[in-house]
Design a protein around this motif. Structure first.
Motif, short mmCIF file in Angstrom:
data_model
loop_
_atom_site.label_atom_id
_atom_site.label_comp_id
_atom_site.label_asym_id
_atom_site.label_seq_id
_atom_site.Cartn_x
_atom_site.Cartn_y
_atom_site.Cartn_z
N TRP A 4 0.74 -1.18 -0.02
CA TRP A 4 0.08 0.09 0.05
C TRP A 4 0.84 1.36 0.05
O TRP A 4 1.90 1.33 0.80
CB TRP A 4 -1.01 0.08 1.35
CG TRP A 4 -1.79 -1.01 1.34
CD1 TRP A 4 -1.83 -2.30 1.90
CD2 TRP A 4 -3.10 -0.97 0.38
NE1 TRP A 4 -3.05 -2.95 1.48
CE2 TRP A 4 -3.79 -2.17 0.72
CE3 TRP A 4 -3.96 -0.13 -0.44
CZ2 TRP A 4 -5.03 -2.33 0.05
CZ3 TRP A 4 -5.16 -0.27 -0.95
CH2 TRP A 4 -5.83 -1.66 -0.78
N ARG A 31 -8.10 2.21 -1.28
CA ARG A 31 -8.72 2.05 0.06
C ARG A 31 -8.81 3.55 0.60
O ARG A 31 -7.66 4.29 0.26
CB ARG A 31 -8.13 1.25 1.08
CG ARG A 31 -6.71 1.38 1.51
CD ARG A 31 -6.40 0.41 2.34
NE ARG A 31 -4.90 0.62 2.94
CZ ARG A 31 -4.10 -0.30 3.68
NH1 ARG A 31 -4.75 -1.45 3.84
NH2 ARG A 31 -2.91 0.00 3.99
N PRO A 36 -8.31 2.05 6.64
CA PRO A 36 -7.97 1.21 6.09
C PRO A 36 -8.41 -0.36 5.90
O PRO A 36 -8.24 -1.34 5.12
CB PRO A 36 -6.24 1.24 6.17
CG PRO A 36 -6.24 1.89 7.59
CD PRO A 36 -7.28 2.92 7.61
N THR A 40 -12.21 -2.23 0.80
CA THR A 40 -11.29 -1.94 -0.40
C THR A 40 -11.87 -2.21 -1.72
O THR A 40 -12.72 -3.10 -2.00
CB THR A 40 -10.16 -2.85 -0.07
OG1 THR A 40 -9.67 -2.45 1.15
CG2 THR A 40 -8.98 -2.84 -1.15
#
Length: 59
Positions: A4, A31, A36, A40
């Protein structure tokens, strides 16, 4: 996905008000940085590329 990173469109002063993306050779996931662990969105890589290309075109 383990890779990420904040979107390159997130500028200074945005704090946590941005999105993060992660990608594999076949998919791109998106996301919200603030939450988080919640939803997603995952797209096939080709579809995400077409989406970004469409955003960058002037009307």
């Amino acid at each position: 996905m383990d890779n990420w990173r904040k979107s390159s469109y997130s500028g200074e002063g945005d704090g946590n008000s941005c999105v993060e993306i992660a990608n594999t050779p076949t998919h791109v996931a998106v996301r919200d940085t603030k939450t988080p662990s919640r939803a997603t969105l995952t797209f096939p890589a080709r579809a995400f590329t077409a989406f970004i290309d469409g955003l960058s075109k002037e009307p």
